[in-house]
Design a protein around this motif. Sequence first.
Motif, PDB file in Angstrom:
ATOM      1  N   LYS A  35       0.817  -1.214   0.000  1.00 11.28           N
ATOM      2  CA  LYS A  35       0.000   0.000   0.000  1.00 11.28           C
ATOM      3  C   LYS A  35       0.853   1.267   0.000  1.00 11.28           C
ATOM      4  CE  LYS A  35      -4.399  -1.524   2.004  1.00 11.28           C
ATOM      5  NZ  LYS A  35      -5.292  -1.465   3.176  1.00 11.28           N
ATOM      6  N   TRP A  36       2.035   1.204   0.614  1.00 14.53           N
ATOM      7  CA  TRP A  36       2.910   2.378   0.595  1.00 14.53           C
ATOM      8  C   TRP A  36       3.265   2.742  -0.847  1.00 14.53           C
ATOM      9  CZ3 TRP A  36       7.687   2.148  -1.697  1.00 14.53           C
ATOM     10  CH2 TRP A  36       8.190   0.871  -1.951  1.00 14.53           C
ATOM     11  N   LEU A  37       3.405   1.728  -1.703  1.00 16.52           N
ATOM     12  CA  LEU A  37       3.716   1.968  -3.106  1.00 16.52           C
ATOM     13  C   LEU A  37       2.483   2.466  -3.863  1.00 16.52           C
ATOM     14  CD1 LEU A  37       5.725   1.753  -5.464  1.00 16.52           C
ATOM     15  CD2 LEU A  37       5.019  -0.639  -5.735  1.00 16.52           C
ATOM     16  N   LEU A  38       1.350   1.840  -3.604  1.00 15.65           N
ATOM     17  CA  LEU A  38       0.119   2.230  -4.280  1.00 15.65           C
ATOM     18  C   LEU A  38      -0.302   3.651  -3.913  1.00 15.65           C
ATOM     19  CD1 LEU A  38      -1.959  -1.068  -3.839  1.00 15.65           C
ATOM     20  CD2 LEU A  38      -0.652  -0.333  -5.842  1.00 15.65           C
ATOM     21  N   ALA A  39       0.060   4.061  -2.713  1.00 15.87           N
ATOM     22  CA  ALA A  39      -0.342   5.392  -2.236  1.00 15.87           C
ATOM     23  C   ALA A  39       0.630   6.499  -2.657  1.00 15.87           C
ATOM     24  CB  ALA A  39      -0.492   5.391  -0.720  1.00 15.87           C
ATOM     25  N   LEU A  40       1.691   6.162  -3.368  1.00 14.12           N
ATOM     26  CA  LEU A  40       2.686   7.170  -3.754  1.00 14.12           C
ATOM     27  C   LEU A  40       2.076   8.368  -4.490  1.00 14.12           C
ATOM     28  CD1 LEU A  40       5.914   5.221  -4.829  1.00 14.12           C
ATOM     29  CD2 LEU A  40       5.628   6.804  -2.916  1.00 14.12           C
ATOM     30  N   PRO A  41       1.140   8.177  -5.419  1.00 15.95           N
ATOM     31  CA  PRO A  41       0.535   9.360  -6.054  1.00 15.95           C
ATOM     32  C   PRO A  41      -0.114  10.307  -5.043  1.00 15.95           C
ATOM     33  CG  PRO A  41       0.016   7.389  -7.312  1.00 15.95           C
ATOM     34  CD  PRO A  41       0.670   6.924  -6.041  1.00 15.95           C
ATOM     35  N   HIS A  42      -0.731   9.743  -4.019  1.00 16.64           N
ATOM     36  CA  HIS A  42      -1.331  10.578  -2.983  1.00 16.64           C
ATOM     37  C   HIS A  42      -0.248  11.318  -2.190  1.00 16.64           C
ATOM     38  CE1 HIS A  42      -5.643   9.735  -3.073  1.00 16.64           C
ATOM     39  NE2 HIS A  42      -5.341   8.494  -3.403  1.00 16.64           N
ATOM     40  N   PHE A  43       0.847  10.639  -1.887  1.00 17.19           N
ATOM     41  CA  PHE A  43       1.917  11.282  -1.127  1.00 17.19           C
ATOM     42  C   PHE A  43       2.484  12.479  -1.898  1.00 17.19           C
ATOM     43  CE2 PHE A  43       2.891   6.840   0.730  1.00 17.19           C
ATOM     44  CZ  PHE A  43       1.870   6.986   1.645  1.00 17.19           C
ATOM     45  N   VAL A  44       2.597  12.339  -3.213  1.00 20.33           N
ATOM     46  CA  VAL A  44       3.115  13.439  -4.031  1.00 20.33           C
ATOM     47  C   VAL A  44       2.143  14.622  -3.986  1.00 20.33           C
ATOM     48  CG1 VAL A  44       3.689  14.159  -6.376  1.00 20.33           C
ATOM     49  CG2 VAL A  44       4.434  11.915  -5.545  1.00 20.33           C
TER      50      VAL A  44
END
Length: 216
Positions: A35-44
């Motif tokens: 999930k940390w990878l899938l959520a990368l767009p949100h983190f950006v």
Amino acid sequence: MTTETLRTETLPAPYPASLTARLDPGLSRWLWLVKWLLALPHFVVLAVLWVGYVVVSVVAFFAILVTGRYPRPLFDFAVGVLRWDWRVAYYAYAALGTDRYPPFTLADAPDYPARWDVTYPEQLSRGLVLVKWWLLAIPHFLVLGVAGGIRALIGLLTFFAGISLLFTGHYPGGIWDLVVGLNRWALRVSAYISLLTDEYPPFRLDQGGAEPVPQS
């Protein structure tokens, strides 16, 4: 004054910052690992939004100091950033309570299992704005800093929940209640120090997915 009236008056009123959550059934055993990878767009996106959040908070500080009001468009933006952050946190690193991908929006998503809102204050104290975001909040900073910081504690509890999901397919209800309660406390303090409310956050760990409501 009747006993019933006295009992009702002593009950705490709902806090103006409201956090709710729902634990989804049938969570994936392994999805939390990526999930940390899938959520990368949100983190950006959130990295950009948080810059805007800081700018808005500074502008709001002076607006409240001069007028006693938090400009409504700026208020909605600030609440929206916290709302977006909470949804992503609930999905990814601060709860793992849902496998539903968070929406890319500042607005409330009524059907999403993690929600956050703050009641708009028509008037705010001009004096409190000078001290509440650092001095008055110190007791909460001290409490939330125990055990290496509340974020570290939430992360550890969430990791234990992930291990349980991986091996048993079950999210321990006690851990979920505590994780949501800790997030609720932290976000109440965030709302207060972000000048979104003048009401002092309660020193109370309200666990579970629903906000406490006064009982008659």
